[in-house]
Design a protein around this motif. Structure first.
Motif, short mmCIF file in Angstrom:
data_model
loop_
_atom_site.label_atom_id
_atom_site.label_comp_id
_atom_site.label_asym_id
_atom_site.label_seq_id
_atom_site.Cartn_x
_atom_site.Cartn_y
_atom_site.Cartn_z
N TYR A 51 -9.05 4.77 -2.43
CA TYR A 51 -9.57 4.03 -1.27
C TYR A 51 -10.77 4.80 -0.73
O TYR A 51 -10.85 5.13 0.44
CB TYR A 51 -8.50 3.86 -0.18
N GLU A 73 -12.65 2.86 -5.61
CA GLU A 73 -12.91 1.93 -4.51
C GLU A 73 -12.99 0.51 -5.05
O GLU A 73 -13.76 0.25 -5.97
CB GLU A 73 -14.22 2.32 -3.81
N VAL A 108 -6.71 0.31 -6.44
CA VAL A 108 -6.02 1.58 -6.68
C VAL A 108 -4.88 1.43 -7.68
O VAL A 108 -4.77 2.18 -8.65
CB VAL A 108 -5.54 2.20 -5.35
N LEU A 124 -5.65 9.98 -0.22
CA LEU A 124 -5.41 8.56 -0.02
C LEU A 124 -5.75 8.26 1.43
O LEU A 124 -5.05 8.70 2.34
CB LEU A 124 -3.95 8.18 -0.29
N PRO A 126 -6.30 4.93 2.89
CA PRO A 126 -6.38 3.47 2.82
C PRO A 126 -6.73 2.87 4.17
O PRO A 126 -6.60 3.53 5.21
CB PRO A 126 -4.97 3.07 2.41
N LEU A 130 -3.42 -1.51 5.57
CA LEU A 130 -2.75 -1.57 4.27
C LEU A 130 -1.24 -1.44 4.49
O LEU A 130 -0.77 -0.53 5.17
CB LEU A 130 -3.22 -0.45 3.36
N LEU A 135 1.04 0.96 -0.41
CA LEU A 135 0.85 2.41 -0.43
C LEU A 135 1.97 3.08 -1.23
O LEU A 135 1.72 3.99 -2.03
CB LEU A 135 0.79 2.97 0.99
#
Length: 191
Positions: A51, A73, A108, A124, A126, A130, A135
């Motif tokens: 991310y 990304e 991802v 990470l 995000p 999210l 995740l």
């Protein structure tokens, strides 16, 4: 304004995608890297920035001596910004010593499903919106790709709970900076 804080590209201003990202503040990045460098976890590391947004976390690691950095990304516009920033950072390296920096334009989970490790340091960061399920899926896919001494840093809203962790990962500590919480994960039984 987002900039590289230290290392060979220190003070370099980075481009930031116009929308859809939330760059990590300089204060939080400084705290992350002070902790990592105190444990000698950056120099020579294989780094994965998931991310990536502008790529600031991974590129900070590159500036501070990481051997290889991969920025992942999904958004094409942000990935183009990552590529431009990577070229700027590599351009600051002393003759022939530029770190290897790769930009991958994929989701991802898609990237991790076919990636090869091992990774020593993973970020990470995000989007705060999210969901935990997405995740957790990323962490499940990531866990087998980590080196034995790997460190994983998750940046989330301070109002978010720690997502469920796969058995190979365990919480080392949690630190907070205003609205930002950092979850530091280690490979289980690697201490």
């Amino acid at each position: 304004m987002t900039r590289i804080i230290a290392g060979f590209a220190g003070s370099l201003t980075l481009q930031v995608p116009k929308s859809g990202t939330r760059p990590t503040s300089d204060r939080v990045r400084e705290a992350i890297f002070s902790s990592l460098e105190a444990r000698d976890l950056v120099a020579g590391a294989r780094v994965l920035d998931l991310y990536a947004g502008s790529g600031a976390l991974g590129l900070e690691a590159a500036s501070r001596g990481a051997a290889e950095v991969t920025l992942v990304e999904r958004a094409g516009s942000a990935a183009r910004v990552c590529s431009a920033n990577a070229r700027l950072v590599q351009g600051r390296a002393a003759g022939g010593s530029a770190p290897s920096i790769h930009v991958v334009t994929k989701a991802v989970a898609t990237y991790l499903a076919s990636a090869t490790g091992p990774w020593d340091l993973v970020f990470l960061d995000p989007p705060y919106e999210l969901g935990d399920a997405e995740l957790e899926r990323a962490l499940d896919l990531l866990a087998p790709l980590l080196s034995e001494d790997a460190v994983v840093v998750i940046e989330r809203s301070a109002r978010s709970a720690l997502p469920g962790l796969p058995p190979r990962l365990e919480l080392d500590r949690r630190t907070s900076y205003g609205d930002t919480a950092l979850y530091w994960l280690a490979v289980a039984n690697a201490h």
